[in-house]
Design a protein around this motif. Structure first.
Motif, short mmCIF file in Angstrom:
data_model
loop_
_atom_site.label_atom_id
_atom_site.label_comp_id
_atom_site.label_asym_id
_atom_site.label_seq_id
_atom_site.Cartn_x
_atom_site.Cartn_y
_atom_site.Cartn_z
N SER A 2 35.68 -15.37 10.95
CA SER A 2 34.49 -15.74 11.71
C SER A 2 34.84 -16.09 13.15
O SER A 2 35.89 -16.68 13.42
CB SER A 2 33.82 -16.94 11.04
N TRP A 4 32.78 -18.07 14.73
CA TRP A 4 32.03 -19.31 14.90
C TRP A 4 32.88 -20.53 14.56
O TRP A 4 33.60 -20.54 13.57
CB TRP A 4 30.79 -19.30 14.01
N LYS A 41 29.43 -23.01 17.40
CA LYS A 41 29.52 -22.33 18.70
C LYS A 41 30.55 -21.21 18.62
O LYS A 41 31.34 -21.14 17.67
CB LYS A 41 29.94 -23.32 19.78
N VAL A 42 30.54 -20.35 19.63
CA VAL A 42 31.58 -19.34 19.78
C VAL A 42 32.51 -19.85 20.88
O VAL A 42 32.11 -19.97 22.03
CB VAL A 42 31.00 -17.96 20.17
N ARG A 65 24.83 -21.19 16.61
CA ARG A 65 24.36 -20.82 15.27
C ARG A 65 23.83 -22.08 14.59
O ARG A 65 24.49 -23.10 14.54
CB ARG A 65 25.50 -20.24 14.43
N VAL A 74 20.64 -17.50 15.15
CA VAL A 74 21.41 -17.66 16.38
C VAL A 74 20.44 -17.88 17.53
O VAL A 74 19.47 -17.14 17.69
CB VAL A 74 22.30 -16.42 16.64
#
Length: 121
Positions: A2, A4, A41-42, A65, A74
């Protein structure tokens, strides 16, 4: 793997179950079972090409997200700003009201409530 990174979760304080539109929640209402509410978060080091060779201390990507149980959505930065504004107003409206009685024990007390002052809230 992932992209994320979870930044908030309610594992230790699960949200309350929604009991339909005619039920006013209380502190004694049942809590949700299973996967709690989470925000993710990214991180800055993630790139579109799948590499993670960017600095890790930069600003995260402008995507958040929101997850509840098995449902994910999102939000972009503008949507989060709108939600932040609404939540801020709600927090102010439901905040401490010193010396003013609230609606009573069966619906919960506001901070500083003059009713039920010696009761566990």
């Amino acid at each position: 793997m992932s992209i994320w990174a979870t930044i908030f979760g309610l594992e230790d304080n699960p949200p309350y179950e929604y009991q339909r539109s005619h039920v006013l929640p209380s502190e004694d209402s049942p809590r949700s079972e299973g996967c709690p509410l989470q925000l993710a978060k990214v991180p800055s080091h993630i790139t579109r090409d799948g590499r993670d060779d960017q600095p890790e201390d930069g600003a995260p990507w402008p995507w958040l997200r929101l997850s509840l149980h098995s449902e994910d959505t999102v939000l972009n930065r503008g949507q989060v700003e709108e939600m932040h504004q609404v939540l801020g107003v709600w927090l102010e409206q439901t905040g401490e009201r010193p010396g003013k009685p609230c609606c009573g024990k069966d619906v919960g007390h506001h901070l500083g409530c003059a009713v039920g002052r010696d009761e566990v809230q």
